[in-house]
Design an enzyme around this catalytic site. Structure first.
Site, PDB file in Angstrom:
ATOM      1  N   ASP A  45      26.532   7.452   5.460  1.00 12.29           N
ATOM      2  CA  ASP A  45      25.246   8.153   5.557  1.00 12.29           C
ATOM      3  C   ASP A  45      24.409   7.544   6.687  1.00 12.29           C
ATOM      4  OD1 ASP A  45      23.208   9.895   4.679  1.00 12.29           O
ATOM      5  OD2 ASP A  45      22.350   8.370   3.344  1.00 12.29           O
ATOM      6  N   GLY A  59      12.674   9.814   0.828  1.00 10.88           N
ATOM      7  CA  GLY A  59      11.768   9.017   0.018  1.00 10.88           C
ATOM      8  C   GLY A  59      11.071   9.814  -1.081  1.00 10.88           C
ATOM      9  N   HIS A 113      19.255  17.007   3.795  1.00 11.26           N
ATOM     10  CA  HIS A 113      18.861  15.618   3.484  1.00 11.26           C
ATOM     11  C   HIS A 113      17.528  15.650   2.737  1.00 11.26           C
ATOM     12  CE1 HIS A 113      21.612  12.986   5.958  1.00 11.26           C
ATOM     13  NE2 HIS A 113      22.056  14.219   6.189  1.00 11.26           N
ATOM     14  N   GLY A 114      17.127  14.489   2.251  1.00  6.47           N
ATOM     15  CA  GLY A 114      15.809  14.383   1.608  1.00  6.47           C
ATOM     16  C   GLY A 114      15.660  15.347   0.442  1.00  6.47           C
ATOM     17  N   ASN A 156      21.927  15.842  -0.173  1.00  8.17           N
ATOM     18  CA  ASN A 156      21.830  14.369  -0.254  1.00  8.17           C
ATOM     19  C   ASN A 156      20.736  13.922  -1.219  1.00  8.17           C
ATOM     20  OD1 ASN A 156      23.644  14.517   1.834  1.00  8.17           O
ATOM     21  ND2 ASN A 156      22.545  13.093   3.162  1.00  8.17           N
ATOM     22  N   ASP A 162      19.256  10.377  -3.065  1.00  6.98           N
ATOM     23  CA  ASP A 162      19.263   8.925  -3.222  1.00  6.98           C
ATOM     24  C   ASP A 162      18.037   8.460  -4.024  1.00  6.98           C
ATOM     25  OD1 ASP A 162      19.618   6.224  -3.024  1.00  6.98           O
ATOM     26  OD2 ASP A 162      19.264   6.087  -0.872  1.00  6.98           O
ATOM     27  N   ARG A 174      17.200   5.950  -7.554  1.00  5.21           N
ATOM     28  CA  ARG A 174      16.412   4.713  -7.551  1.00  5.21           C
ATOM     29  C   ARG A 174      15.294   4.798  -8.595  1.00  5.21           C
ATOM     30  NH1 ARG A 174      15.798   3.128  -1.143  1.00  5.21           N
ATOM     31  NH2 ARG A 174      17.961   3.508  -0.602  1.00  5.21           N
TER      32      ARG A 174
HETATM   33  P1  13P Z   1      16.131  11.371  -0.722  1.00  2.00           P
HETATM   34  O1  13P Z   1      15.309  10.252  -0.224  1.00  2.00           O
HETATM   35  O2  13P Z   1      15.318  12.619  -0.928  1.00  2.00           O
HETATM   36  O3  13P Z   1      16.918  11.042  -1.947  1.00  2.00           O
HETATM   37  O4  13P Z   1      17.195  11.741   0.421  1.00  2.00           O
HETATM   38  C1  13P Z   1      18.395  11.022   0.542  1.00  2.00           C
HETATM   39  C2  13P Z   1      19.105  11.305   1.817  1.00  2.00           C
HETATM   40  O5  13P Z   1      18.831  12.238   2.540  1.00  2.00           O
HETATM   41  C3  13P Z   1      20.211  10.385   2.157  1.00  2.00           C
HETATM   42  O6  13P Z   1      20.751  10.676   3.413  1.00  2.00           O
HETATM   43  O1  G3H Z   2      18.388   8.460   3.993  1.00  3.33           O
HETATM   44  C1  G3H Z   2      18.571   7.327   3.640  1.00  3.33           C
HETATM   45  C2  G3H Z   2      19.202   7.029   2.325  1.00  3.33           C
HETATM   46  O2  G3H Z   2      18.316   7.261   1.286  1.00  3.33           O
HETATM   47  C3  G3H Z   2      19.774   5.634   2.342  1.00  3.33           C
HETATM   48  O3  G3H Z   2      18.771   4.706   2.218  1.00  3.33           O
HETATM   49  O4  G3H Z   2      19.166   3.236   4.174  1.00  3.33           O
HETATM   50  O5  G3H Z   2      17.778   2.458   2.233  1.00  3.33           O
HETATM   51  O6  G3H Z   2      20.263   2.705   2.000  1.00  3.33           O
HETATM   52  P1  G3H Z   2      19.019   3.165   2.699  1.00  3.33           P
HETATM   53 ZN    ZN Z   3      19.285  11.418   4.816  1.00  2.55          ZN
END
Ligand code: 13P
Ligand code: G3H
Ligand code: ZN
Length: 316
Positions: free
Chosen positions: A81, A180, A210-211, A253, A255, A259
């Site tokens: 990623d 985020g 993403h995001g 995506n 993340d 968290r």
């Molecule tokens: P989020 O911060 O919305 O979970 O997005 C994650 C992401 O795009 C990782 O590449």
């Molecule tokens: O877009 C980024 C992802 O959420 C990964 O986050 O770089 O803190 O591991 P990180």
């Molecule tokens: Zn991303």
């Protein structure tokens, strides 16, 4: 079984999106695999540049190899990623990754094309596919911070040219989301018209969102009640994934939401059990909660229940 990312995209295109979830440790890996097995979904495990250096890049690879054995029915791709050129080349050389993302989106268009092209040439020689990014999302991305007002949305005509010249296999588009927990600070929402225009110009080409964390209100409230201090956190409406999937988004995506689950579980646990210090106690709760979260997301993405069909496709 670790499979090529393109096989997952072929099956999903226009019907559903595959969940791409970031991991950093073994508890996340266990919850992730359990949730995908329970919901019978193909999935993508994402490893960021930061997660490769959190312990050691070989640690995550070892965890994933073990998970592949423990969850023998799992069908997943392993993806880098937001890589830079150097990390992409390292992952390509390792032979472990199904796909890499080269994120040169902060560079001028010509430089982005050139960097992506170099990664594509190296990756394709090894049967690895490449995700690139055009346009800029707001929020925090590795060491780069982009203010939401300054995020540049993807231009569909430019996207067509970029795909042709760079040779990338999928494209992350800036459509109004940001990384985020603090998305959509203004009244803006997802720009579906951009997806629609790109789909018309490049039919069948896999797009990436993403995001995409939804930052559930209840999760934020629980975290704050247990001592957290999250401000006006906001995310993507998960009921919009289906619409995005119809417009060519094959990878979503997520993340931040994971968290938040981790933070809520650990804050609540230690608040109600101040005498405890065995990390496995909240760890067990987290793995179960994360698995539930993943299964729920897969329902929203439409990937739940697809794994047997994908298995048949892979055997052909
Ligand atoms: P989020 O911060 O919305 O979970 O997005 C994650 C992401 O795009 C990782 O590449
Ligand atoms: O877009 C980024 C992802 O959420 C990964 O986050 O770089 O803190 O591991 P990180
Ligand atoms: Zn991303």
């Amino acid at each position: 079984m670790i499979v090529p990312t393109t096989e997952l995209f072929k099956h999903a295109y226009g019907k559903y999106a595959v969940g791409a979830y970031n991991i950093n440790n073994l508890e996340q890996a266990m919850g992730l695999f359990r949730g995908n097995i329970d919901s019978k979904a193909p999935f993508i495990v994402q490893i960021s540049k930061g997660s490769r250096t959190y312990t050691d890049k070989s640690m995550l690879e070892a965890i994933l190899r073990a998970a592949d054995k423990i969850f023998a029915d799992a069908i997943f791709a392993v993806h880098l990623d937001h890589g830079n050129e150097e990390t992409c080349m390292d992952c390509i050389a390792s032979g472990f990754y199904s796909s890499v993302m080269i994120d040169a989106s902060e560079k001028p268009f010509e430089d982005n094309v050139a960097a992506t092209r170099r990664v594509v040439e190296a990756a394709h020689k090894k049967g690895i596919v490449v995700e690139a990014e055009l346009g800029q999302l707001g929020g925090v991305e590795e060491d780069i911070q982009v203010a939401e007002g300054h995020a540049h949305l993807t231009d569909p005509e430019q996207a067509k040219e970029f795909i042709k010249r760079s040779g990338c296999d999928s494209l992350a588009c800036a459509i109004g989301t940001s990384h985020g927990a603090y998305k959509f600070s203004g009244s803006q929402g997802i720009h579906f018209e951009i997806l629609e225009a790109i789909q018309k110009l490049v039919p069948g080409f896999p797009l990436v969102m993403h995001g995409s964390s939804s930052v559930p209100k209840e999760e934020v409230v629980r975290i704050n009640k247990a001592g957290g201090k999250l401000g006006d956190a906001k995310g993507v409406d998960e009921n919009q994934f289906a619409k995005a999937a119809k417009l060519g988004v094959t990878k979503v995506n997520i993340d931040t939401d994971g968290r938040l689950v981790w933070t809520r579980v650990h804050r609540e646990f230690f608040l109600s059990h101040p005498e405890k210090f065995d990390l496995r106690d909240p760890g067990k709760i987290f793995m179960a909660e994360y698995a539930k979260f993943i299964a729920h997301k897969n329902q929203k993405l439409g990937s739940a229940g697809q794994v047997d069909d994908v298995r048949v496709l892979l055997k052909k």
